[in-house]
Design an enzyme around this catalytic site. Structure first.
Site, PDB file in Angstrom:
ATOM      1  N   ASP A   9      31.763-100.722  26.804  1.00 29.08           N
ATOM      2  CA  ASP A   9      31.474 -99.365  26.337  1.00 29.08           C
ATOM      3  C   ASP A   9      30.353 -98.795  27.206  1.00 29.08           C
ATOM      4  O   ASP A   9      29.337 -99.457  27.438  1.00 29.08           O
ATOM      5  CB  ASP A   9      31.037 -99.420  24.864  1.00 29.08           C
ATOM      6  CG  ASP A   9      30.869 -98.038  24.256  1.00 29.08           C
ATOM      7  OD1 ASP A   9      31.700 -97.666  23.406  1.00 29.08           O
ATOM      8  OD2 ASP A   9      29.911 -97.334  24.629  1.00 29.08           O
ATOM      9  N   ASP A 107      35.147 -93.681  26.735  1.00 26.49           N
ATOM     10  CA  ASP A 107      34.145 -94.560  27.339  1.00 26.49           C
ATOM     11  C   ASP A 107      34.252 -96.017  26.917  1.00 26.49           C
ATOM     12  O   ASP A 107      33.330 -96.783  27.148  1.00 26.49           O
ATOM     13  CB  ASP A 107      32.724 -94.017  27.095  1.00 26.49           C
ATOM     14  CG  ASP A 107      32.120 -94.489  25.790  1.00 26.49           C
ATOM     15  OD1 ASP A 107      32.857 -94.673  24.810  1.00 26.49           O
ATOM     16  OD2 ASP A 107      30.889 -94.676  25.765  1.00 26.49           O
ATOM     17  N   GLU A 108      35.363 -96.424  26.317  1.00 26.03           N
ATOM     18  CA  GLU A 108      35.429 -97.836  25.954  1.00 26.03           C
ATOM     19  C   GLU A 108      36.826 -98.415  26.038  1.00 26.03           C
ATOM     20  O   GLU A 108      37.822 -97.704  25.893  1.00 26.03           O
ATOM     21  CB  GLU A 108      34.823 -98.085  24.574  1.00 26.03           C
ATOM     22  CG  GLU A 108      35.607 -97.543  23.427  1.00 26.03           C
ATOM     23  CD  GLU A 108      34.759 -97.504  22.169  1.00 26.03           C
ATOM     24  OE1 GLU A 108      34.770 -98.503  21.438  1.00 26.03           O
ATOM     25  OE2 GLU A 108      34.087 -96.484  21.941  1.00 26.03           O
TER      26      GLU A 108
HETATM   27  P1  TTP Z   1      29.903 -93.583  22.024  1.00 26.01           P
HETATM   28  O1  TTP Z   1      30.335 -94.699  22.915  1.00 26.01           O
HETATM   29  O2  TTP Z   1      30.043 -93.786  20.556  1.00 26.01           O
HETATM   30  O3  TTP Z   1      28.361 -93.242  22.260  1.00 26.01           O
HETATM   31  P2  TTP Z   1      27.552 -93.115  23.613  1.00 26.01           P
HETATM   32  O4  TTP Z   1      28.320 -93.638  24.779  1.00 26.01           O
HETATM   33  O5  TTP Z   1      27.042 -91.731  23.748  1.00 26.01           O
HETATM   34  O6  TTP Z   1      26.296 -94.028  23.310  1.00 26.01           O
HETATM   35  P3  TTP Z   1      26.227 -95.638  23.248  1.00 26.01           P
HETATM   36  O7  TTP Z   1      25.281 -96.051  24.331  1.00 26.01           O
HETATM   37  O8  TTP Z   1      25.689 -95.947  21.901  1.00 26.01           O
HETATM   38  O9  TTP Z   1      27.620 -96.142  23.454  1.00 26.01           O
HETATM   39  O10 TTP Z   1      30.685 -92.281  22.388  1.00 26.01           O
HETATM   40  C1  TTP Z   1      31.090 -91.971  23.718  1.00 26.01           C
HETATM   41  C2  TTP Z   1      31.007 -90.476  23.946  1.00 26.01           C
HETATM   42  O11 TTP Z   1      31.854 -89.791  23.029  1.00 26.01           O
HETATM   43  C3  TTP Z   1      29.620 -89.905  23.765  1.00 26.01           C
HETATM   44  O12 TTP Z   1      28.826 -90.004  24.933  1.00 26.01           O
HETATM   45  C4  TTP Z   1      29.901 -88.496  23.362  1.00 26.01           C
HETATM   46  C5  TTP Z   1      31.242 -88.551  22.640  1.00 26.01           C
HETATM   47  N1  TTP Z   1      31.052 -88.480  21.189  1.00 26.01           N
HETATM   48  C6  TTP Z   1      31.088 -87.239  20.560  1.00 26.01           C
HETATM   49  O13 TTP Z   1      31.316 -86.222  21.208  1.00 26.01           O
HETATM   50  N2  TTP Z   1      30.890 -87.187  19.202  1.00 26.01           N
HETATM   51  C7  TTP Z   1      30.623 -88.296  18.442  1.00 26.01           C
HETATM   52  O14 TTP Z   1      30.417 -88.177  17.215  1.00 26.01           O
HETATM   53  C8  TTP Z   1      30.569 -89.568  19.109  1.00 26.01           C
HETATM   54  C9  TTP Z   1      30.277 -90.815  18.322  1.00 26.01           C
HETATM   55  C10 TTP Z   1      30.794 -89.620  20.467  1.00 26.01           C
HETATM   56 MG    MG Z   2      29.322 -95.457  24.652  1.00 23.12          MG
HETATM   57 MG    MG Z   3      32.326 -95.540  22.827  1.00 23.72          MG
END
Ligand code: TTP
Ligand code: MG
Ligand code: MG
Length: 344
Positions: A9, A107-108
């Site tokens: 991720d 992103d994952e």
């Molecule tokens: P995530 O992988 O949940 O979060 P992140 O990559 O920003 O942070 P982390 O380091 O904790 O992984 O989500 C990936 C992307 O998806 C995030 O950058 C923005 C988008 N997103 C939204 O637009 N709304 C949301 O509620 C979430 C959870 C994510």
């Molecule tokens: Mg992330």
């Molecule tokens: Mg994610």
């Protein structure tokens, strides 16, 4: 057979891309999301970098609250086109590392690494993968490795940021037991509150409840909680791209019941989604309308058609029917409406 699964991720994905594009933002609190309009803004936070998270800012929080918590943060709009391009390049890299992969979101992704047989080898592979992503995209990521998707995902969550956390089968119990029930994927704030009410706070506590009791409390998913608390998860890495969908939503300047404003906004959403459908020669079969009422209460309604279609008239008709049902059932002022179609 023993499996070995990797979950990767990207760290604070949208915000990290913005930092990369604009290195002068680095080290400062950065929030990607709706326009805060000096505290009057009405959308939500997409994500925030770690500096901004120190102020309590997180994904899905109203942007006005984020502004209150840290007005001096840098607030940037969502540049989805850019993030999608970056995501595609990253997924191309990830997919090279195993024939069995599953992309879960922008992103994952999961990789089935069972073919490596040994955890030591998976660690080397994970390092190489993270390094390749960083070398090519200048972005950090976190990988988690475990006996199934559940453990791999929870490990990457705990390994953040820029981490690599391996939980071997004989470490699963000591890993899970001290974690909060809300750390278990599938247990959100509402479920957690019900558990806390009966003094179940940690995963260790959750294991004391019988399967039948969990079923009684939460229905079918209760059974899954029972398995998950013990680190059991049989779901395969499915080797499929995420089911693509197109969605758009708007937050009204003011909460409203003015049907002219509501339907004018909704028509624009429909037009925009239809434009994307026709440009890409997509077909859709399922539509979902989202409606957020005054006070942030959010509901969705979906309709699945008998067969895939690409027609504008049917999109209009079905989407408006769903929206009308909201208007009939719930008299509250409306804050946001949105439409999403699943591409088939
Ligand atoms: P995530 O992988 O949940 O979060 P992140 O990559 O920003 O942070 P982390 O380091 O904790 O992984 O989500 C990936 C992307 O998806 C995030 O950058 C923005 C988008 N997103 C939204 O637009 N709304 C949301 O509620 C979430 C959870 C994510
Ligand atoms: Mg992330
Ligand atoms: Mg994610």
């Amino acid at each position: 057979m023993q499996r070995i699964i990797l979950h990767i991720d990207m760290d604070y994905f949208f915000a990290q891309i913005e930092e990369r594009e604009n290195p002068r933002f680095k080290g400062k609190p950065l929030v990607v999301g709706a326009d805060p309009k000096s505290g009057q803004g009405r959308g939500v936070v997409s994500t925030a970098n770690y500096e901004a998270r120190k102020y309590g800012i997180h994904s899905a929080m109203p942007i006005s609250i984020a502004y209150e918590l840290c007005p001096e943060a840098i607030f940037l709009p969502v540049n989805m086109e850019l993030y999608q391009q970056v995501s595609e390049r990253i997924m191309k890299i990830i997919k090279k590392y195993s024939q069995t992969w599953e992309i879960v979101s922008l992103d994952e992704a999961y990789l089935d690494l069972s073919f490596l047989k040994k955890y030591k080898k998976t660690k080397e592979l994970a390092k190489k993968l993270k390094d390749e992503i960083f070398a090519k995209e200048k972005l950090t990521s976190t990988a988690g490795i475990g006996q199934n998707k559940l453990i791999a995902k929870m490990a990457s969550e705990k390994g953040k940021p820029n981490g690599l956390l391996i939980i071997k089968p004989n470490q699963v119990k000591e890993f899970l037991d001290p974690l909060d029930v809300e750390d278990l994927p599938g247990i959100g704030p509402k479920t957690a509150a019900k558990l806390r009410a009966i003094d179940i706070n940690k995963i260790k506590d959750l294991k004391k409840i019988s399967k039948s009791k969990l079923q009684e409390m939460f229905g079918k998913v209760g059974e899954e909680f029972y398995e998950k608390a013990r680190g059991i998860d049989e779901t395969p890495v499915t080797s499929e791209e995420i089911i693509k969908s197109i969605g758009r939503q708007i937050t009204f300047e003011r909460d409203t019941r003015n049907s002219e404003i509501i339907f004018k906004g909704f028509d624009e959403i429909i037009k925009d989604i239809y434009r994307q459908i026709s440009e890409n020669k997509f077909y859709f079969k399922t539509l979902t309308v989202i409606c957020r009422f005054h006070g942030f209460e959010t509901h969705t309604k979906s309709k699945t058609l008998l067969e895939p279609t690409n027609g504008l008239e049917i999109l209009k008709k079905e989407a408006k029917n769903l929206l009308l049902r909201f208007l009939i059932e719930n008299p509250k002022l409306i804050r946001l409406i949105g439409l999403r179609v699943k591409i088939s």
